[in-house]
Scaffold this motif. Structure first.
Motif, mmCIF file in Angstrom:
data_model
loop_
_atom_site.group_PDB
_atom_site.id
_atom_site.type_symbol
_atom_site.label_atom_id
_atom_site.label_comp_id
_atom_site.label_asym_id
_atom_site.label_seq_id
_atom_site.Cartn_x
_atom_site.Cartn_y
_atom_site.Cartn_z
ATOM 1 N N ARG A 64 30.595 77.306 83.913
ATOM 2 C CA ARG A 64 30.644 78.757 83.766
ATOM 3 C C ARG A 64 29.975 79.134 82.457
ATOM 4 N NH1 ARG A 64 36.643 80.790 84.649
ATOM 5 N NH2 ARG A 64 36.491 80.420 82.441
ATOM 6 N N THR A 65 29.415 80.303 82.429
ATOM 7 C CA THR A 65 28.788 80.786 81.203
ATOM 8 C C THR A 65 29.573 81.971 80.666
ATOM 9 O OG1 THR A 65 27.294 82.258 82.388
ATOM 10 C CG2 THR A 65 26.475 80.046 81.883
ATOM 11 N N GLN A 66 29.483 82.129 79.366
ATOM 12 C CA GLN A 66 30.110 83.267 78.704
ATOM 13 C C GLN A 66 29.130 83.761 77.664
ATOM 14 O OE1 GLN A 66 33.642 82.497 76.292
ATOM 15 N NE2 GLN A 66 34.614 84.251 77.266
ATOM 16 N N HIS A 67 28.707 84.986 77.804
ATOM 17 C CA HIS A 67 27.705 85.582 76.910
ATOM 18 C C HIS A 67 26.409 84.780 76.920
ATOM 19 C CE1 HIS A 67 30.893 88.163 75.517
ATOM 20 N NE2 HIS A 67 31.609 87.123 75.165
ATOM 21 N N GLY A 68 26.079 84.192 78.062
ATOM 22 C CA GLY A 68 24.829 83.450 78.200
ATOM 23 C C GLY A 68 24.885 82.003 77.732
ATOM 24 N N PHE A 69 26.041 81.529 77.307
ATOM 25 C CA PHE A 69 26.172 80.163 76.813
ATOM 26 C C PHE A 69 27.080 79.352 77.725
ATOM 27 C CE2 PHE A 69 25.320 82.764 73.069
ATOM 28 C CZ PHE A 69 24.228 82.098 72.538
ATOM 29 N N ASP A 70 26.708 78.087 77.929
ATOM 30 C CA ASP A 70 27.568 77.225 78.754
ATOM 31 C C ASP A 70 28.363 76.234 77.905
ATOM 32 O OD1 ASP A 70 25.667 75.389 77.995
ATOM 33 O OD2 ASP A 70 25.210 74.696 80.016
ATOM 34 N N LYS A 71 28.436 76.477 76.599
ATOM 35 C CA LYS A 71 29.197 75.598 75.707
ATOM 36 C C LYS A 71 30.413 76.288 75.107
ATOM 37 C CE LYS A 71 25.773 72.353 74.162
ATOM 38 N NZ LYS A 71 25.296 71.637 72.998
ATOM 39 N N SER A 72 30.666 77.520 75.500
ATOM 40 C CA SER A 72 31.791 78.256 74.949
ATOM 41 C C SER A 72 33.102 77.621 75.406
ATOM 42 C CB SER A 72 31.734 79.712 75.411
ATOM 43 O OG SER A 72 32.851 80.412 74.943
ATOM 44 N N ALA A 73 33.971 77.318 74.458
ATOM 45 C CA ALA A 73 35.222 76.621 74.765
ATOM 46 C C ALA A 73 36.103 77.421 75.713
ATOM 47 C CB ALA A 73 35.980 76.309 73.475
ATOM 48 N N THR A 74 36.071 78.725 75.599
ATOM 49 C CA THR A 74 36.934 79.529 76.459
ATOM 50 C C THR A 74 36.410 79.618 77.884
ATOM 51 O OG1 THR A 74 35.828 81.524 75.659
ATOM 52 C CG2 THR A 74 37.895 80.910 74.581
ATOM 53 N N ALA A 75 35.119 79.348 78.094
ATOM 54 C CA ALA A 75 34.555 79.400 79.443
ATOM 55 C C ALA A 75 34.610 78.041 80.143
ATOM 56 C CB ALA A 75 33.107 79.893 79.397
ATOM 57 N N LEU A 76 34.646 76.965 79.361
ATOM 58 C CA LEU A 76 34.663 75.634 79.965
ATOM 59 C C LEU A 76 36.069 75.292 80.434
ATOM 60 C CD1 LEU A 76 32.372 73.688 77.473
ATOM 61 C CD2 LEU A 76 31.810 74.398 79.785
ATOM 62 N N ASP A 77 36.226 75.212 81.710
ATOM 63 C CA ASP A 77 37.525 74.840 82.259
ATOM 64 C C ASP A 77 37.363 73.571 83.067
ATOM 65 O OD1 ASP A 77 36.070 75.864 84.333
ATOM 66 O OD2 ASP A 77 37.650 77.134 85.117
ATOM 67 N N MET A 78 38.453 73.056 83.548
ATOM 68 C CA MET A 78 38.400 71.839 84.347
ATOM 69 C C MET A 78 38.235 72.226 85.813
ATOM 70 S SD MET A 78 38.513 69.534 82.131
ATOM 71 C CE MET A 78 38.764 68.047 83.058
ATOM 72 N N SER A 79 37.167 71.778 86.407
ATOM 73 C CA SER A 79 36.886 72.064 87.794
ATOM 74 C C SER A 79 37.703 71.146 88.703
ATOM 75 C CB SER A 79 35.394 71.866 88.065
ATOM 76 O OG SER A 79 35.137 71.898 89.437
ATOM 77 N N ARG A 80 38.110 71.662 89.842
ATOM 78 C CA ARG A 80 38.815 70.811 90.812
ATOM 79 C C ARG A 80 37.871 69.786 91.416
ATOM 80 N NH1 ARG A 80 41.372 75.862 93.506
ATOM 81 N NH2 ARG A 80 42.959 76.329 91.964
ATOM 82 N N VAL A 81 36.586 70.112 91.409
ATOM 83 C CA VAL A 81 35.587 69.208 91.951
ATOM 84 C C VAL A 81 35.540 67.967 91.088
ATOM 85 C CG1 VAL A 81 33.146 68.940 92.503
ATOM 86 C CG2 VAL A 81 34.253 71.143 92.842
#
Length: 164
Positions: A147-164
């Motif tokens: 997931r991206t947040q404000h155009g970044f894919d390294k934001s700690a709040t956007a990175l979650d654990m995927s069920r995949v």
């Protein structure tokens, strides 16, 4: 008058700590000196101080108070220097600074410097290639999108654990 006396006590008492000053004193001072221009109806600069509590526990509220502190420190607020004498400005800044610093230090001690995060898929793929010593392995496209947040894919709040 009581509020000005409260801040006058701050000026007179250099040994006074921010923890000794009740939140109500700061809130009341802000209400008396700032709310005329920063209320729900006026909202000068887009700031409604009636909606910003002096509860520094939530990070977003604390960040807003840091911005308010910065504007007062730079002399941008209040715009007329006569509205807030230098001694009262310094006393208010001292109280805000000590309080914000104390709350921030307590938060860092309890929760760490920043939010916990995981590797994004690019970092994970590179680490896996390094560990397995298999440079030809192209695993990146097999991993789920981040997931991206404000155009970044390294934001700690956007990175979650995927069920995949």
């Amino acid at each position: 008058m009581i509020l000005r006396a409260g801040l006058s006590a701050l000026v007179a008492g250099p040994m006074l700590r921010a923890s000794d000053v009740p939140k109500e004193t700061v809130s009341a001072f802000i209400a008396q000196n700032c709310v005329d221009c920063h209320d729900a109806g006026t909202r000068k600069g887009g700031l409604d101080l009636t909606k910003v509590p002096f509860d520094l526990a939530p990070h977003i509220t604390r960040t807003r108070w840091v911005q308010i502190y910065d504007r007062i420190e730079k002399g941008e607020m209040p715009p007329d220097a006569d509205d807030l004498p230098a001694a009262q400005r310094q006393a208010l800044l001292r109280v805000l600074s000590e309080t914000l610093t104390a709350v921030d230090r307590a938060d860092v001690a309890a929760n760490g410097r920043g939010p916990m995060r995981r590797l994004n898929r690019e970092e994970y793929a590179h680490n896996l290639l390094d560990l397995l010593q298999m440079r030809a392995l192209d695993i990146r496209d097999m991993l789920p999108e981040d997931r991206t947040q404000h155009g970044f894919d390294k934001s700690a709040t956007a990175l979650d654990m995927s069920r995949v």
